[in-house]
Motif scaffolding. Structure first.
Motif, PDB file in Angstrom:
ATOM      1  N   VAL A 296       0.838  -1.208   0.000  1.00 44.09           N
ATOM      2  CA  VAL A 296       0.000   0.000   0.000  1.00 44.09           C
ATOM      3  C   VAL A 296       0.866   1.248   0.000  1.00 44.09           C
ATOM      4  O   VAL A 296       0.645   2.174  -0.795  1.00 44.09           O
ATOM      5  CB  VAL A 296      -0.934  -0.004   1.219  1.00 44.09           C
ATOM      6  CG1 VAL A 296      -1.631   1.348   1.370  1.00 44.09           C
ATOM      7  CG2 VAL A 296      -1.963  -1.125   1.111  1.00 44.09           C
ATOM      8  N   ARG A 297       1.873   1.287   0.860  1.00 41.04           N
ATOM      9  CA  ARG A 297       2.669   2.503   1.035  1.00 41.04           C
ATOM     10  C   ARG A 297       3.759   2.660  -0.019  1.00 41.04           C
ATOM     11  O   ARG A 297       4.146   3.772  -0.373  1.00 41.04           O
ATOM     12  CB  ARG A 297       3.306   2.488   2.427  1.00 41.04           C
ATOM     13  CG  ARG A 297       4.056   3.777   2.761  1.00 41.04           C
ATOM     14  CD  ARG A 297       4.993   3.557   3.910  1.00 41.04           C
ATOM     15  NE  ARG A 297       5.587   4.790   4.414  1.00 41.04           N
ATOM     16  CZ  ARG A 297       6.687   4.836   5.148  1.00 41.04           C
ATOM     17  NH1 ARG A 297       7.320   3.716   5.450  1.00 41.04           N
ATOM     18  NH2 ARG A 297       7.162   5.979   5.583  1.00 41.04           N
ATOM     19  N   GLY A 298       4.295   1.522  -0.505  1.00 38.62           N
ATOM     20  CA  GLY A 298       5.385   1.598  -1.468  1.00 38.62           C
ATOM     21  C   GLY A 298       6.736   1.781  -0.827  1.00 38.62           C
ATOM     22  O   GLY A 298       7.715   2.075  -1.522  1.00 38.62           O
ATOM     23  N   ARG A 299       6.826   1.637   0.507  1.00 45.56           N
ATOM     24  CA  ARG A 299       8.089   1.735   1.222  1.00 45.56           C
ATOM     25  C   ARG A 299       8.083   0.743   2.362  1.00 45.56           C
ATOM     26  O   ARG A 299       7.046   0.192   2.740  1.00 45.56           O
ATOM     27  CB  ARG A 299       8.324   3.154   1.768  1.00 45.56           C
ATOM     28  CG  ARG A 299       8.439   4.220   0.685  1.00 45.56           C
ATOM     29  CD  ARG A 299       9.041   5.504   1.239  1.00 45.56           C
ATOM     30  NE  ARG A 299      10.381   5.296   1.791  1.00 45.56           N
ATOM     31  CZ  ARG A 299      11.495   5.218   1.050  1.00 45.56           C
ATOM     32  NH1 ARG A 299      11.418   5.324  -0.247  1.00 45.56           N
ATOM     33  NH2 ARG A 299      12.663   5.047   1.627  1.00 45.56           N
ATOM     34  N   LYS A 300       9.260   0.510   2.921  1.00 38.17           N
ATOM     35  CA  LYS A 300       9.359  -0.373   4.077  1.00 38.17           C
ATOM     36  C   LYS A 300       8.531   0.185   5.235  1.00 38.17           C
ATOM     37  O   LYS A 300       8.402   1.408   5.387  1.00 38.17           O
ATOM     38  CB  LYS A 300      10.818  -0.503   4.513  1.00 38.17           C
ATOM     39  CG  LYS A 300      11.704  -1.338   3.575  1.00 38.17           C
ATOM     40  CD  LYS A 300      11.428  -2.815   3.768  1.00 38.17           C
ATOM     41  CE  LYS A 300      12.419  -3.659   2.977  1.00 38.17           C
ATOM     42  NZ  LYS A 300      12.130  -5.108   3.120  1.00 38.17           N
ATOM     43  N   ASN A 301       8.006  -0.706   6.051  1.00 37.34           N
ATOM     44  CA  ASN A 301       7.259  -0.260   7.227  1.00 37.34           C
ATOM     45  C   ASN A 301       8.131   0.540   8.184  1.00 37.34           C
ATOM     46  O   ASN A 301       7.638   1.396   8.913  1.00 37.34           O
ATOM     47  CB  ASN A 301       6.657  -1.463   7.957  1.00 37.34           C
ATOM     48  CG  ASN A 301       5.473  -2.046   7.221  1.00 37.34           C
ATOM     49  OD1 ASN A 301       4.712  -1.325   6.575  1.00 37.34           O
ATOM     50  ND2 ASN A 301       5.311  -3.361   7.293  1.00 37.34           N
ATOM     51  N   CYS A 302       9.423   0.247   8.185  1.00 36.97           N
ATOM     52  CA  CYS A 302      10.397   1.034   8.943  1.00 36.97           C
ATOM     53  C   CYS A 302      11.420   1.519   7.933  1.00 36.97           C
ATOM     54  O   CYS A 302      12.205   0.725   7.440  1.00 36.97           O
ATOM     55  CB  CYS A 302      11.088   0.184  10.007  1.00 36.97           C
ATOM     56  SG  CYS A 302       9.960  -0.722  11.064  1.00 36.97           S
ATOM     57  N   SER A 303      11.398   2.821   7.600  1.00 39.32           N
ATOM     58  CA  SER A 303      12.223   3.278   6.491  1.00 39.32           C
ATOM     59  C   SER A 303      12.928   4.584   6.813  1.00 39.32           C
ATOM     60  O   SER A 303      12.625   5.263   7.783  1.00 39.32           O
ATOM     61  CB  SER A 303      11.354   3.448   5.236  1.00 39.32           C
ATOM     62  OG  SER A 303      10.306   4.347   5.495  1.00 39.32           O
ATOM     63  N   MET A 304      13.870   4.914   5.938  1.00 39.21           N
ATOM     64  CA  MET A 304      14.650   6.140   6.072  1.00 39.21           C
ATOM     65  C   MET A 304      13.765   7.362   5.841  1.00 39.21           C
ATOM     66  O   MET A 304      12.748   7.286   5.165  1.00 39.21           O
ATOM     67  CB  MET A 304      15.780   6.137   5.042  1.00 39.21           C
ATOM     68  CG  MET A 304      16.750   4.972   5.196  1.00 39.21           C
ATOM     69  SD  MET A 304      17.952   5.237   6.488  1.00 39.21           S
ATOM     70  CE  MET A 304      18.987   6.450   5.723  1.00 39.21           C
ATOM     71  N   PRO A 305      14.134   8.541   6.382  1.00 37.45           N
ATOM     72  CA  PRO A 305      13.381   9.773   6.088  1.00 37.45           C
ATOM     73  C   PRO A 305      13.424  10.094   4.608  1.00 37.45           C
ATOM     74  O   PRO A 305      14.464   9.971   3.962  1.00 37.45           O
ATOM     75  CB  PRO A 305      14.104  10.838   6.904  1.00 37.45           C
ATOM     76  CG  PRO A 305      14.850  10.079   7.962  1.00 37.45           C
ATOM     77  CD  PRO A 305      15.234   8.781   7.327  1.00 37.45           C
ATOM     78  N   VAL A 306      12.278  10.463   4.058  1.00 36.34           N
ATOM     79  CA  VAL A 306      12.193  10.824   2.642  1.00 36.34           C
ATOM     80  C   VAL A 306      11.325  12.054   2.486  1.00 36.34           C
ATOM     81  O   VAL A 306      10.579  12.430   3.376  1.00 36.34           O
ATOM     82  CB  VAL A 306      11.573   9.674   1.811  1.00 36.34           C
ATOM     83  CG1 VAL A 306      12.490   8.477   1.785  1.00 36.34           C
ATOM     84  CG2 VAL A 306      10.210   9.298   2.331  1.00 36.34           C
ATOM     85  N   GLN A 307      11.463  12.714   1.333  1.00 38.66           N
ATOM     86  CA  GLN A 307      10.550  13.830   1.022  1.00 38.66           C
ATOM     87  C   GLN A 307       9.140  13.287   0.906  1.00 38.66           C
ATOM     88  O   GLN A 307       8.872  12.339   0.192  1.00 38.66           O
ATOM     89  CB  GLN A 307      10.962  14.496  -0.304  1.00 38.66           C
ATOM     90  CG  GLN A 307      10.122  15.707  -0.653  1.00 38.66           C
ATOM     91  CD  GLN A 307      10.388  16.874   0.266  1.00 38.66           C
ATOM     92  OE1 GLN A 307      11.529  17.074   0.678  1.00 38.66           O
ATOM     93  NE2 GLN A 307       9.363  17.636   0.604  1.00 38.66           N
ATOM     94  N   SER A 308       8.220  13.848   1.647  1.00 42.73           N
ATOM     95  CA  SER A 308       6.862  13.323   1.709  1.00 42.73           C
ATOM     96  C   SER A 308       5.877  14.365   1.236  1.00 42.73           C
ATOM     97  O   SER A 308       6.186  15.528   1.097  1.00 42.73           O
ATOM     98  CB  SER A 308       6.539  12.880   3.140  1.00 42.73           C
ATOM     99  OG  SER A 308       5.198  12.501   3.251  1.00 42.73           O
TER     100      SER A 308
END
Length: 871
Positions: A701-713
């Protein structure tokens, strides 16, 4: 006198001429509306017995016999171009060529020479108006308003044709032979979840286990049908496909259960039938292919050791003092007065067709107890006993053929026999010249018997030890051929075996690496037939590595499903260990989902989620025995052309019997996807995979790991200065990570589903579609395994045949703890991919309760490879 004689001759000539003129009747096209219609083969002999034809002339209703020299006639529907009978009415009661078919307002019936009705339709709610033969071969009785009263498609015999439905609960029954249409012993039935072949009530084949069959849904089956693209099991309507078997498109096809017990699917091409499939694919799996106790090996029939062919058919004990028992109460009682029950061994590597489809009569028992169970059961005629499992299978009421197992089997088979004493006098005592019986050991004094048994035991022990000492140093491919490798070679169910040199050539000396994991590296290769493969080199040669290797090749080699990676072969040469898989050219899901590249569209994500669920559901409930994956994660979900999804590495899981399913406790998996019960005393079950699947679904759903690095959101996951609420957000750059499962829970509570979708989709998905996946995912990650759905139910929820569950917030509160620990870990230890999951290690097995306290345990110090195993 002469005039009278002349007159009689003239009259006889005129009478016979009138008979000839009325023998041939007209061929009706499409339908017969004349009531009180009567037809016989003799009357319609010029039309080969046919009196009704379909409008397209492909099908005819006829009174016919299988061979011209036979006197047995049947009222049938035939495929005119081939002359194949696809339905018959009076299959159990044939008539002569002068027998009749009669159509009245009340019924359609078949009548023999004496006027007795041998077959008839039942009474209907209204009168019959016509008999119609449709272009698809369906013979139908219609009333005055053209409503169907009865049809042959709803009363199948041994054949179904293109477009015909076989509903749940209905069956095809084989004929006794090609010339005797009477019902035989083989039955093909459609059940609520499969298609089964049975012999005398014993299953010997399942459609779902066929290598070319695809399981597309776990919805209840409604009917089976052949259409233009294959054989299908449909749900409640044709939009839900449960199981399908695709074949080459064709114009006309039939599925027929032959008198020999095989279900064949064939199509008519030109002027010939072309057979596409025959099930079961193994000839020797047919129950009576070699008659009673006949041994089938590579399509050749013989008798097991200790048996010989009987003039009455099948095999009987070679020793004249032995006979097969009867379950007739009076006969069996008389036999037992003068005989003893014993058991003849069928030999090594011999199995029985039904063993793979029935439950043992008893589990975990020794051979003596298994034999005792059979002895006490009059209907038991033989048994199979598992050496290592202790499973006891009883063969009751009927004895079919046995089959040679080329890959070996853990089971040993025995046939129950009666040992008779010969030359008995009328008083029942033995005479002086009585021959010594085969089981005369029962007459040996106990001391002598024990001495003899000891000598035999010591002899066997010395022989086995001597054999192992000689084979233990044998060479294989330059390495030691140890006893452990001997065990591997004889392991049951092994797929194709490759030589090391073949794999070295296929991979250009292991040139192109495409992946790696805890046990080794994966290389791309090309086999001589130009097919691409993924070759996994197993580096760990420890005891555990061998165990995992043996388990993987034995289990995966037998598992076939459209959503599971297929194991094409293996190599065990010296100290070299390789697994050869089909090649998946799109790589693993984590690459498509998390790395920079084309964004997966929502429908693609949904299809991947559904395919993964179907694969896991098959492992849990579609296999012969339950398989728990234990390491469900994006890295183990592989993609092929058109993003076809296949699960890999399920061979590393435990193969569980029903008794073992709640006792599996070895730690395995990947942090971030591990269910809470891994760290508690709670039993590991298939619900552990459900939890991991739920975590993967949230990442889809999110397209990223459930625990992930900071990204532009886009604002949802951005930093907040107000407390630790992970759902608080402002615009700009993330300055702290977010534990997405907790965010999903909180957005679910607020009904803000669309904000959880991958922002890269830029609005190309609706809130309703996101809600569906999020709710399914949250149901899967409930803390209590018992309230998680099964993977079959997950498939139903995604397909729409099962109502999507409502997550229970009280069973999801542990995610709030995870969220706090994750935030603390990222602040105090610095955030990185390695630390992102470290907080999972810092909760004691007791701390999954709301009143628990934090502490470290040994799980924190395990490396990723130790926990995860090979990938």
């Amino acid at each position: 006198m002469g005039t009278s004689l002349f007159s009689l001759v003239i009259a006889a000539t005129f009478f016979s001429s009138s008979i000839v003129l009325t023998v041939s009747g007209p061929l009706y096209v499409d339908s017969i509306t004349t009531l009180n219609f009567t037809a016989s083969n003799y009357q319609y002999i010029d039309n080969s017995g046919a009196f009704l034809a379909s409008n397209n002339q492909i099908f005819k209703a006829t009174i016919t016999n299988p061979l011209t020299q036979l006197t047995n006639f049947y009222f049938s529907v035939i495929h005119a171009p081939s002359g194949t009978i696809v339905w018959s009415a009076n299959r159990n009661k044939p008539i002569s060529n002068s027998g009749k078919v009669r159509l009245t307002e009340e019924s359609l019936s078949v009548i023999d020479d004496s006027g007795v009705i041998v077959w008839s339709t039942t009474q209907f709610r209204s009168n019959i108006a016509s008999l119609k033969l449709s272009d698809d071969g369906n013979l139908v009785l219609l009333d005055g308003s053209n409503s169907s009263l009865w049809q042959s498609f709803e009363n199948p015999t041994d054949t179904i044709i293109l477009g015909q439905r076989l509903p749940v609960g209905s069956s095809l029954v084989s004929s006794v032979s090609n010339i005797d249409f009477s019902e035989g012993e083989y039955v093909f039935s459609v059940t609520s979840n499969d298609g089964l072949l049975r012999w005398n009530g014993l299953t010997y084949w399942k459609l779902s286990m066929e290598i070319n069959a695809s399981i597309d849904s776990y919805s209840p089956v409604s009917f089976l049908q052949i259409n233009g693209t294959g054989l299908f099991l449909f749900g409640f309507n044709e939009s839900v496909i449960v199981i399908h078997l695709a074949i080459t498109p064709f114009n006309f096809s039939i599925a027929q259960l032959g008198s020999e017990g095989a279900l064949t699917l064939k199509r008519f091409v030109g002027s010939n039938w072309v057979q596409d499939f025959a099930w079961p694919s193994s000839y020797c799996q047919i129950p009576f292919v070699c008659d009673k106790i006949g041994l089938c090996s590579a399509r050749v029939c013989s008798c097991p050791l200790g048996f010989h062919k009987s003039t009455a058919g099948g095999c009987v004990p070679a020793n004249s003092l032995l006979s097969l028992p009867s379950c007739n109460a009076s006969d069996n009682g008389n036999q037992l007065n003068n005989s003893s029950i014993s058991y003849l061994n069928l030999g090594n590597n011999v199995d029985y067709f039904s063993n793979a489809f029935m439950q043992p009569a008893k589990r975990g028992v020794n051979l003596s107890l298994c034999q005792e169970l059979c002895t006490q059961n009059c209907s038991c005629l033989g048994l199979f006993h598992g050496n290592s499992s202790g499973n006891c299978y009883l063969l009751e009421n009927y004895l079919g053929s046995v089959m040679s197992s080329s890959s070996g089997t853990d089971r040993l088979g025995y046939v129950k026999v009666l040992v008779k004493f010969s030359n008995e006098n009328p008083n029942g005592t033995q005479s002086q010249n009585q021959s010594f019986p085969l089981v005369g050991l029962i007459l040996i004094p106990p001391s002598a018997f024990l001495l003899l048994l000891t000598i035999v035991f010591l002899g066997i022990f010395w022989w086995r030890k001597h054999k192992l000492s000689r084979t233990g140093s044998a060479k294989l491919g330059g390495g030691d051929y140890s006893s452990g490798e001997l065990e591997l070679i004889s392991f049951s169910g092994l797929p194709v075996r490759f030589e090391y040199e073949e794999l070295a050539a296929a991979t250009e000396n292991f040139k192109t690496q495409i992946g790696f994991g805890g046990f080794g590296v994966v290389y791309k290769g090309t086999l001589p037939d130009k097919s691409l493969v993924a070759v996994k080199k197993i580096n760990s040669i420890g005891v555990q590595g061998k165990k995992e290797f043996c388990t993987e090749i034995a289990i995966i080699g037998k598992i076939h499903h459209i959503n599971l990676v297929r194991l094409k072969g293996f190599c065990a040469q010296g100290r070299q260990r390789f697994l050869v898989y089909e090649y998946m050219n799109k790589g693993s899901l984590d690459r498509s989902l998390f790395e920079n590249g084309p964004v997966l569209e929502w429908q693609e994500r949904f299809d991947i989620a559904l395919g993964t669920a179907r694969g896991l559901a098959y492992l849990h409930s579609g296999c012969e025995q339950k398989i728990i994956h234990c390491d469900v994660k994006p890295e183990n979900i592989l993609l092929h052309d058109n993003l076809q999804v296949k699960i890999s590495d399920f061979g590393l899981s435990k193969l569980l019997s029903p008794e073992q399913s709640c006792l599996f406790t070895n730690l395995r998996g990947t942090r971030g996807y591990l269910a809470p019960e891994w760290l508690t005393s709670t039993a590991i079950s298939d619900k552990t995979d459900v939890y991991s699947y739920g975590m993967v679904l949230l990442e889809i759903v999110r397209g990223r790991k459930n625990c992930s690095m900071p990204v532009q959101s886009h604002g949802l996951e951005n930093d907040s200065t107000e407390g630790d609420d992970p759902s608080s957000s402002t615009s700009g750059l993330e300055t702290r990570p977010v534990y997405f499962p907790l965010l999903a829970l909180e957005m679910h509570e607020e009904g803000r589903y669309l904000e959880l979708a991958d922002p890269r989709l830029e609005g190309r998905v609706t809130s309703e579609k996101v809600e569906k996946l999020v709710r399914v995912a949250l149901c899967c990650v409930h803390e209590e395994p018992a309230i998680r759905p099964t993977m079959s139910n997950v498939v139903g929820m995604l397909e729409g045949s099962v109502t999507v569950g409502q997550p229970r917030v009280e069973s999801l509160n542990f995610l709030r703890f995870y969220g706090r620990r994750f935030t603390e870990a990222s602040r105090h230890e610095g955030f990185g991919e390695a630390n992102g999951n470290e907080f999972f290690s810092q909760r004691n097995s007791a701390t999954f309760n709301s009143t628990a306290v934090d502490s470290h345990n040994s799980f924190s110090y395990m490396s990723s490879q130790q926990v995860s195993g090979p990938r």
